[in-house]
Design an enzyme around this catalytic site. Structure first.
Site, PDB file in Angstrom:
ATOM      1  N   ASP A 182       0.850  -1.186   0.000  1.00  0.00           N
ATOM      2  CA  ASP A 182       0.000   0.000   0.000  1.00  0.00           C
ATOM      3  C   ASP A 182       0.886   1.236   0.000  1.00  0.00           C
ATOM      4  OD1 ASP A 182      -2.298   1.468  -0.017  1.00  0.00           O
ATOM      5  OD2 ASP A 182      -2.821   1.106   2.078  1.00  0.00           O
ATOM      6  N   ARG A 240      -0.347   8.856 -10.321  1.00  0.00           N
ATOM      7  CA  ARG A 240      -0.388   7.663  -9.461  1.00  0.00           C
ATOM      8  C   ARG A 240       0.260   6.457 -10.136  1.00  0.00           C
ATOM      9  NH1 ARG A 240      -3.753   7.414  -5.188  1.00  0.00           N
ATOM     10  NH2 ARG A 240      -4.119   5.211  -5.585  1.00  0.00           N
ATOM     11  N   HIS A 281       2.749   3.163  -9.100  1.00  0.00           N
ATOM     12  CA  HIS A 281       2.495   1.727  -9.306  1.00  0.00           C
ATOM     13  C   HIS A 281       3.666   1.071 -10.048  1.00  0.00           C
ATOM     14  CE1 HIS A 281      -1.358   2.040  -7.549  1.00  0.00           C
ATOM     15  NE2 HIS A 281      -1.925   2.706  -8.526  1.00  0.00           N
ATOM     16  N   LEU A 340      10.916 -20.729  -4.354  1.00  0.00           N
ATOM     17  CA  LEU A 340      10.004 -19.750  -3.746  1.00  0.00           C
ATOM     18  C   LEU A 340       8.623 -19.930  -4.359  1.00  0.00           C
ATOM     19  CD1 LEU A 340       9.496 -17.150  -2.000  1.00  0.00           C
ATOM     20  CD2 LEU A 340       9.973 -15.834  -4.071  1.00  0.00           C
ATOM     21  N   SER A 362      -8.151  -5.136   5.513  1.00  0.00           N
ATOM     22  CA  SER A 362      -8.748  -4.925   4.188  1.00  0.00           C
ATOM     23  C   SER A 362      -8.997  -6.183   3.363  1.00  0.00           C
ATOM     24  CB  SER A 362      -7.888  -3.947   3.379  1.00  0.00           C
ATOM     25  OG  SER A 362      -7.835  -2.707   4.023  1.00  0.00           O
TER      26      SER A 362
HETATM   27  C1  IPE Z   1      -0.923   0.252  -4.058  1.00  0.00           C
HETATM   28  O1  IPE Z   1      -1.093   1.407  -3.354  1.00  0.00           O
HETATM   29  C2  IPE Z   1      -2.033  -0.763  -3.914  1.00  0.00           C
HETATM   30  C3  IPE Z   1      -2.679  -1.158  -5.199  1.00  0.00           C
HETATM   31  C4  IPE Z   1      -3.980  -1.216  -5.335  1.00  0.00           C
HETATM   32  C5  IPE Z   1      -1.860  -1.530  -6.343  1.00  0.00           C
HETATM   33  P1  IPE Z   1      -2.316   2.406  -3.472  1.00  0.00           P
HETATM   34  O2  IPE Z   1      -2.646   2.636  -4.889  1.00  0.00           O
HETATM   35  O3  IPE Z   1      -3.432   1.935  -2.605  1.00  0.00           O
HETATM   36  O4  IPE Z   1      -1.666   3.713  -2.854  1.00  0.00           O
HETATM   37  P2  IPE Z   1      -2.349   4.828  -1.934  1.00  0.00           P
HETATM   38  O5  IPE Z   1      -3.024   4.117  -0.805  1.00  0.00           O
HETATM   39  O6  IPE Z   1      -3.303   5.574  -2.791  1.00  0.00           O
HETATM   40  O7  IPE Z   1      -1.189   5.667  -1.475  1.00  0.00           O
HETATM   41 MG    MG Z   2      -4.092   2.336  -0.707  1.00  0.00          MG
END
Ligand code: IPE
Ligand code: MG
Length: 225
Positions: A2, A15, A19, A113, A178
């Site tokens: 997260d 954003r 990612h 793994l 979550s």
């Molecule tokens: C990555 O973080 C989780 C995914 C869904 C890929 P977020 O996208 O939830 O990042 P924040 O919470 O907005 O900072």
């Molecule tokens: Mg998030």
């Protein structure tokens, strides 16, 4: 995982840049995991709730998943990584589904793994799908209600081939679970770190794993002398 979005927003970047950076972190963490004694690693990449995000972000994430599989397949195979997916994949793009099935088959014999990626995964959704499957079996007379046990439920879940997690780590300072492996993580230890996922380093993982090794896990019993 997260905090990708906040990591990017803090830098006034889109954003999706966060990612992409997060996917780089996944590669690094997957590479170092076996050296830390980790044999099973499950990462939560996309939840059943993440469809609420913008189309651009959802498609961007799906593209990152597809590219990760395409570009990492050779290296995962060389490094002995068996890759699996959990979640409801029927809602995913057909091409992505084919990539997922392909790498699962290609790495099925590997053991160094066990990497599992949760895509369109939600614990409640998984339980709902599993209960429906079992109900069909009961209604058809192929499954006796008394034959349903904690073990048979575990086996029927998406994670049927996986052991329960010992340790669950959530990054970015949120202290929620979550919908991540609610049945499977009943006895898991939890670690919450303020670090945003793109900043989560192998060093931090090593520290968390070392701390985990010092925890006293009793599973409802009492401490052994
Ligand atoms: C990555 O973080 C989780 C995914 C869904 C890929 P977020 O996208 O939830 O990042 P924040 O919470 O907005 O900072
Ligand atoms: Mg998030």
């Amino acid at each position: 995982m997260d905090g990708n979005g906040r990591w990017a927003t803090n830098r006034s970047w889109p954003r999706l840049v966060g990612h992409r950076k997060g996917a780089e972190r996944v590669k690094q963490i997957v590479r170092c995991a076996p050296d830390l004694g980790i044999e099973w690693l499950t990462i939560y990449a996309f939840s059943t709730e993440n469809w609420k995000r913008s189309t651009e972000e959802v498609l961007g994430l799906m593209g990152i998943f597809a590219r990760y599989i395409e570009r990492e397949a050779d290296r995962l195979a060389i490094e002995g990584v068996r890759m699996r997916f959990i979640g409801d994949r029927t809602r995913l793009d057909a091409k992505l589904q084919a990539l997922m099935a392909g790498i699962e088959a290609r790495t099925a014999h590997l053991t160094r793994l066990n990497l599992t990626v949760a895509i369109n995964y939600g614990g409640r959704d998984e339980l709902t799908r599993t209960l429906r499957k079992m109900a069909v079996e009961v209604a058809a007379g192929r499954l006796a209600p008394e034959a349903i046990t904690s073990d048979t439920i575990s086996q029927a879940l998406d994670t049927g081939d996986l052991p329960d997690p010992d340790l669950v780590i959530r990054t970015s300072g949120e202290t929620r679970t979550s919908n991540f492996l609610p049945w499977q993580a009943s006895y898991a230890e939890y670690e919450f770190t303020p670090t945003l996922w793109p900043d989560f380093s192998p060093d931090e993982l090593a520290r968390i794993v070392a701390r985990f090794g010092n925890r006293d896990r009793r599973f409802g019993g009492v401490r052994q002398a």
